[in-house]
Design a protein around this motif. Structure first.
Motif, PDB file in Angstrom:
ATOM      1  N   TYR A  70       0.744  -1.275   0.133  1.00  0.00           N
ATOM      2  CA  TYR A  70      -0.101  -0.001   0.177  1.00  0.00           C
ATOM      3  C   TYR A  70       0.718   1.340   0.058  1.00  0.00           C
ATOM      4  O   TYR A  70       0.301   2.282  -0.440  1.00  0.00           O
ATOM      5  N   THR A  71       1.995   1.172   0.501  1.00  0.00           N
ATOM      6  CA  THR A  71       2.972   2.485   0.634  1.00  0.00           C
ATOM      7  C   THR A  71       3.888   2.329  -0.369  1.00  0.00           C
ATOM      8  O   THR A  71       4.535   3.631  -0.673  1.00  0.00           O
ATOM      9  N   GLY A  72       4.306   1.139  -0.914  1.00  0.00           N
ATOM     10  CA  GLY A  72       5.230   1.257  -1.832  1.00  0.00           C
ATOM     11  C   GLY A  72       6.662   1.093  -1.121  1.00  0.00           C
ATOM     12  O   GLY A  72       7.618   1.023  -2.027  1.00  0.00           O
ATOM     13  N   GLU A  73       6.751   1.200   0.171  1.00  0.00           N
ATOM     14  CA  GLU A  73       8.254   1.181   0.635  1.00  0.00           C
ATOM     15  C   GLU A  73       8.825  -0.084   0.564  1.00  0.00           C
ATOM     16  O   GLU A  73       8.148  -1.195   0.864  1.00  0.00           O
ATOM     17  N   VAL A  74       9.918  -0.309   0.593  1.00  0.00           N
ATOM     18  CA  VAL A  74      11.031  -1.362   0.445  1.00  0.00           C
ATOM     19  C   VAL A  74      11.951  -1.572   1.727  1.00  0.00           C
ATOM     20  O   VAL A  74      12.521  -0.507   2.025  1.00  0.00           O
ATOM     21  N   LEU A  75      11.880  -2.683   2.403  1.00  0.00           N
ATOM     22  CA  LEU A  75      12.953  -2.895   3.435  1.00  0.00           C
ATOM     23  C   LEU A  75      13.958  -4.309   2.852  1.00  0.00           C
ATOM     24  O   LEU A  75      13.326  -5.463   2.775  1.00  0.00           O
ATOM     25  N   ASP A  76      15.133  -4.181   2.627  1.00  0.00           N
ATOM     26  CA  ASP A  76      16.110  -4.964   2.161  1.00  0.00           C
ATOM     27  C   ASP A  76      17.115  -4.882   3.577  1.00  0.00           C
ATOM     28  O   ASP A  76      18.020  -4.131   3.215  1.00  0.00           O
ATOM     29  N   ALA A  77      16.996  -5.601   4.580  1.00  0.00           N
ATOM     30  CA  ALA A  77      17.847  -5.299   5.589  1.00  0.00           C
ATOM     31  C   ALA A  77      18.383  -6.750   6.221  1.00  0.00           C
ATOM     32  O   ALA A  77      17.728  -7.428   6.245  1.00  0.00           O
ATOM     33  N   VAL A  78      19.546  -6.641   6.801  1.00  0.00           N
ATOM     34  CA  VAL A  78      20.218  -7.779   7.652  1.00  0.00           C
ATOM     35  C   VAL A  78      19.548  -7.558   8.924  1.00  0.00           C
ATOM     36  O   VAL A  78      19.860  -6.565   9.556  1.00  0.00           O
ATOM     37  N   TYR A  79      18.507  -8.376   9.279  1.00  0.00           N
ATOM     38  CA  TYR A  79      18.031  -8.027  10.696  1.00  0.00           C
ATOM     39  C   TYR A  79      18.627  -9.042  11.801  1.00  0.00           C
ATOM     40  O   TYR A  79      18.372  -8.840  13.009  1.00  0.00           O
ATOM     41  N   TYR A  80      19.190 -10.179  11.513  1.00  0.00           N
ATOM     42  CA  TYR A  80      20.034 -10.801  12.453  1.00  0.00           C
ATOM     43  C   TYR A  80      21.446 -11.322  11.965  1.00  0.00           C
ATOM     44  O   TYR A  80      21.696 -11.946  10.876  1.00  0.00           O
ATOM     45  N   GLU A  81      22.405 -11.031  12.822  1.00  0.00           N
ATOM     46  CA  GLU A  81      23.622 -11.593  12.755  1.00  0.00           C
ATOM     47  C   GLU A  81      24.647 -11.439  13.853  1.00  0.00           C
ATOM     48  O   GLU A  81      24.215 -11.005  14.674  1.00  0.00           O
ATOM     49  N   ASN A  82      25.449 -12.470  13.837  1.00  0.00           N
ATOM     50  CA  ASN A  82      26.638 -12.541  15.045  1.00  0.00           C
ATOM     51  C   ASN A  82      25.639 -13.006  16.059  1.00  0.00           C
ATOM     52  O   ASN A  82      25.849 -12.681  17.335  1.00  0.00           O
ATOM     53  N   GLY A  83      24.715 -14.141  15.913  1.00  0.00           N
ATOM     54  CA  GLY A  83      23.828 -14.557  17.022  1.00  0.00           C
ATOM     55  C   GLY A  83      22.943 -13.515  17.633  1.00  0.00           C
ATOM     56  O   GLY A  83      22.024 -13.966  18.576  1.00  0.00           O
ATOM     57  N   ARG A  84      22.821 -12.361  17.016  1.00  0.00           N
ATOM     58  CA  ARG A  84      21.904 -11.455  17.535  1.00  0.00           C
ATOM     59  C   ARG A  84      20.896 -10.650  16.591  1.00  0.00           C
ATOM     60  O   ARG A  84      21.263 -10.352  15.415  1.00  0.00           O
ATOM     61  N   TYR A  85      19.850 -10.266  17.181  1.00  0.00           N
ATOM     62  CA  TYR A  85      18.945  -9.419  16.337  1.00  0.00           C
ATOM     63  C   TYR A  85      19.525  -7.967  16.087  1.00  0.00           C
ATOM     64  O   TYR A  85      20.258  -7.405  17.048  1.00  0.00           O
ATOM     65  N   VAL A  86      19.440  -7.489  15.135  1.00  0.00           N
ATOM     66  CA  VAL A  86      19.803  -5.981  14.872  1.00  0.00           C
ATOM     67  C   VAL A  86      18.794  -5.137  15.008  1.00  0.00           C
ATOM     68  O   VAL A  86      17.727  -4.828  14.280  1.00  0.00           O
ATOM     69  N   PRO A  87      18.859  -3.836  15.974  1.00  0.00           N
ATOM     70  CA  PRO A  87      17.673  -3.207  16.411  1.00  0.00           C
ATOM     71  C   PRO A  87      17.448  -2.138  15.377  1.00  0.00           C
ATOM     72  O   PRO A  87      16.120  -2.079  15.274  1.00  0.00           O
ATOM     73  N   ASP A  88      18.463  -1.569  14.598  1.00  0.00           N
ATOM     74  CA  ASP A  88      17.881  -0.606  13.423  1.00  0.00           C
ATOM     75  C   ASP A  88      17.061  -1.195  12.587  1.00  0.00           C
ATOM     76  O   ASP A  88      16.140  -0.777  11.919  1.00  0.00           O
TER      77      ASP A  88
END
Length: 209
Positions: A70-88
């Motif tokens: 609906y908004t057309g926004e795209v997220l392509d992000a590393v959300y988990y690495e080094n055994g941990r979630y990535v807050p940003d």
């Protein structure tokens, strides 16, 4: 970087522990004036509830690739690495998955992204998940219930634990079968509306046929 700038740009940052944000729980760390964390994931959340849904392989990196229909926004992000979630990355996902009707944001449970990660592996696709519904505010849920008996009064969408999805180039029946095979929560099949509902509640299934 402000979370709005992450959308559409991609992200690969150093991870921060799910329970290690200066003594704050993950729900506290992400919550702000425009972001409401549910009680189950707030200050008293059990660390185990925010742990990855499956033991990660050594050095595993997990990426979220989503497109808001609906908004057309795209997220392509590393959300988990080094055994941990990535807050940003999780914060950016909260923004993309907001209630697009009201603009209200909500804490989205990280296990939803683990579910999508595992689903992408099953589907073997490089296409983004099309998001037709992420967080749903009480106001929006009430409005939808007035138009359809299929909308639950206690929807997992209200808790930031559900998504309605499809994937370009992937037959909806195939997506449905793959989601069921994960046994990661609830799965609803809505072929007439062109999406599959997935959530991280109890394991169950239903079909709108």
């Amino acid at each position: 970087m402000h979370r709005r700038h992450i959308l559409g740009l991609g992200l690969a940052t150093a991870g921060v522990g799910a329970a290690g944000y200066g003594g704050l729980a993950l729900g506290d760390w992400l919550a702000g004036p425009d972001l409401v964390a549910p009680a189950a994931d707030g200050p008293d959340a059990a660390e185990a509830d925010l742990a990855p849904s499956a033991p990660p392989a050594k050095g595993e990196v997990r990426r979220a690739y989503m497109h808001n229909f609906y908004t057309g926004e795209v997220l392509d992000a590393v959300y988990y690495e080094n055994g941990r979630y990535v807050p940003d990355a999780l914060s950016a996902a909260n923004h993309l998955l907001r209630d697009w009707r009201t603009g209200q944001q909500h804490f989205i449970h990280p296990r939803l992204f683990d579910l999508l990660h595992n689903l992408r592996t099953r589907l073997d696709t490089r296409r983004p998940f099309q998001i037709l519904s992420g967080y749903r505010s009480p106001r929006t849920n009430a409005m939808l219930r007035r138009h359809s008996e299929q909308v639950a009064s206690q929807s997992q969408h209200l808790l930031g634990r559900a998504l309605d999805i499809n994937v370009e180039g992937v037959h909806l029946a195939h997506l449905h079968k793959a989601a069921l095979s994960l046994r990661a929560g609830g799965v609803g099949y809505y072929p007439d509306n062109g999406f599959v509902h997935v959530d991280v509640g109890r394991v169950r299934q239903w079909t709108d046929l």
